[in-house]
Design an enzyme around this catalytic site. Structure first.
Site, PDB file in Angstrom:
ATOM      1  N   HIS A   1      98.124   3.852 -34.401  1.00 23.29           N
ATOM      2  CA  HIS A   1      97.746   5.369 -33.344  1.00 23.29           C
ATOM      3  C   HIS A   1      99.900   5.685 -32.821  1.00 23.29           C
ATOM      4  CE1 HIS A   1      93.605   4.009 -32.801  1.00 23.29           C
ATOM      5  NE2 HIS A   1      93.500   5.681 -32.555  1.00 23.29           N
ATOM      6  N   HIS A   2      99.515   7.466 -32.201  1.00 25.29           N
ATOM      7  CA  HIS A   2     100.154   7.250 -31.992  1.00 25.29           C
ATOM      8  C   HIS A   2     101.792   6.670 -31.372  1.00 25.29           C
ATOM      9  CE1 HIS A   2      99.090   9.171 -28.479  1.00 25.29           C
ATOM     10  NE2 HIS A   2      97.668   8.926 -29.601  1.00 25.29           N
TER      11      HIS A   2
ATOM     12  N   LYS B   1     100.152   6.540 -27.194  1.00 28.17           N
ATOM     13  CA  LYS B   1      98.960   5.476 -27.139  1.00 28.17           C
ATOM     14  C   LYS B   1      99.139   4.904 -25.372  1.00 28.17           C
ATOM     15  CE  LYS B   1      94.176   4.348 -28.385  1.00 28.17           C
ATOM     16  NZ  LYS B   1      93.609   5.585 -27.837  1.00 28.17           N
TER      17      LYS B   1
ATOM     18  N   GLY C   1      85.580  11.293 -24.084  1.00 30.64           N
ATOM     19  CA  GLY C   1      86.139  10.696 -24.735  1.00 30.64           C
ATOM     20  C   GLY C   1      87.516   9.479 -23.952  1.00 30.64           C
TER      21      GLY C   1
ATOM     22  N   LYS D   1      96.191  16.843 -13.743  1.00 31.20           N
ATOM     23  CA  LYS D   1      96.344  15.265 -12.801  1.00 31.20           C
ATOM     24  C   LYS D   1      96.911  15.891 -11.498  1.00 31.20           C
ATOM     25  CE  LYS D   1     101.895  14.351 -13.972  1.00 31.20           C
ATOM     26  NZ  LYS D   1     101.935  15.527 -15.355  1.00 31.20           N
TER      27      LYS D   1
ATOM     28  N   ALA E   1      81.662   8.189 -25.626  1.00 34.42           N
ATOM     29  CA  ALA E   1      81.821   7.702 -27.330  1.00 34.42           C
ATOM     30  C   ALA E   1      83.258   7.067 -27.218  1.00 34.42           C
ATOM     31  CB  ALA E   1      81.969   8.407 -27.971  1.00 34.42           C
ATOM     32  N   SER E   2      83.338   6.161 -27.960  1.00 30.86           N
ATOM     33  CA  SER E   2      85.245   5.658 -27.872  1.00 30.86           C
ATOM     34  C   SER E   2      85.481   7.169 -28.825  1.00 30.86           C
ATOM     35  CB  SER E   2      84.770   4.595 -28.640  1.00 30.86           C
ATOM     36  OG  SER E   2      84.684   4.581 -29.959  1.00 30.86           O
TER      37      SER E   2
END
Ligand SMILES: NC(=O)C1=CN([C@@H]2O[C@H](COP(=O)(O)OP(=O)(O)OC[C@H]3O[C@@H](n4cnc5c(N)ncnc54)[C@H](O)[C@@H]3O)[C@@H](O)[C@H]2O)C=CC1
Ligand SMILES: O=C(O)C1=N[C@H](C(=O)O)C[C@H](O)C1
Length: 234
Positions: free
Chosen positions: A131-132, A135, A71, A32, A96-97
């Site tokens: 999911h974790h 996310k 991604g 970042k 791609a997802s």
């Protein structure tokens, strides 16, 4: 191949290990706070950053003639602009997802099942993704691709919604967040008498990362907008 990693978080670090094990050089690791870097040092860039950062990263690559694999999920409101820029610049781009081989097979299975269920009005589809807790987006990009796969192949459905819905023609997607879960997706067709359930469970992030590196290897030297279906020949 000289690879630039755009995003050096959980996925960026996993991709680095796999890229090195396949004989590639990681020449840039951008996160970042990195602003002034020369993306043209790389033969190809792999972006796994943030929903707010992905489009800027992709644009930078395409403007500088560097093929780019993305991604990152949750930025698709700008997808059409990325496609237009890729065409204008005669660049190379894959989004791609989900890059894992297993999920891309699961996508095809989902479409086949959706076709088989077309005339069976007694079944109602629902989806769930887990999911974790780190996310940022919900529902997951993979769940959205699964919902689109049903909508394109079964005219009983024309939309999806997060959580619940009152409309039979809308697919409800439940998004659960549980510590450390890499990614679980299920598609369920329930009737009064039974349920048909298909599920993909990622055990770790290796499959996503390997798929992204394979996509980058495949993309170099090509011009156009591609998908994982092209890469895997599915
Ligand atoms: N398509 C697929 O197969 C998969 C997609 N994903 C997606 O990839 C993305 C990243 O996932 P994780 O690595 O788990 O997240 P993460 O949060 O661990 O890593 C993202 C990194 O991007 C950095 N970042 C922020 N602004 C940036 C900028 N302008 N340029 C470059 N980097 C920047 C963050 O500081 C962070 O280190 C998410 O959108 C996730 O949904 C994750 C796994 C598989
Ligand atoms: O954020 C993640 O971790 C994942 N994101 C992707 C998604 O949104 O579908 C793919 C995978 O499930 C892991």
């Amino acid at each position: 191949m000289k690879i630039a990693l755009l995003g050096y978080g959980r996925m960026g670090q996993t991709i680095e290990k796999i890229a090195i094990s396949r004989g590639h050089d990681v020449v840039l690791k951008i996160d970042k706070d990195d602003k002034d870097y020369d993306i043209t040092k790389a033969d190809v860039a792999i972006d796994f950053s943030l929903p707010s950062a992905a489009f800027g990263n992709i644009t930078n690559c395409l403007n500088n003639g560097v093929p780019v694999v993305s991604g990152t999920t949750g930025w698709l409101e700008n997808y059409d602009k990325a496609l237009a820029l890729c065409k204008e610049k005669k660049g190379a781009f894959i989004y791609a997802s989900n890059f894992s081989l297993g999920v891309n097979i699961f996508f095809e299975l989902n479409k086949t099942l959706a076709k088989m269920m077309r005339n069976l009005k007694e079944y109602q589809v629902t989806m769930e993704e887990i999911h974790h807790t780190k996310k940022l987006d919900a529902p997951s990009g993979t769940a959205i691709t699964l919902a689109e796969g049903v909508i394109e192949n079964n005219n009983n459905y024309n939309a999806w919604e997060l959580d619940t819905t009152n409309k039979k023609s809308t697919i409800p997607i439940a998004a659960k967040r549980i510590e450390d879960v890499p990614g679980t997706h299920s598609v369920n067709y329930a009737s009064e008498v039974d349920t048909i359930n298909i599920e993909h469970i990622a055990h770790n992030r290796q499959g996503f990362a390997l798929g992204a590196v394979v996509a980058a290897e495949w993309l170099v030297g090509k011009t156009g907008v591609f998908s994982m279906k092209d890469v895997l020949g599915l």
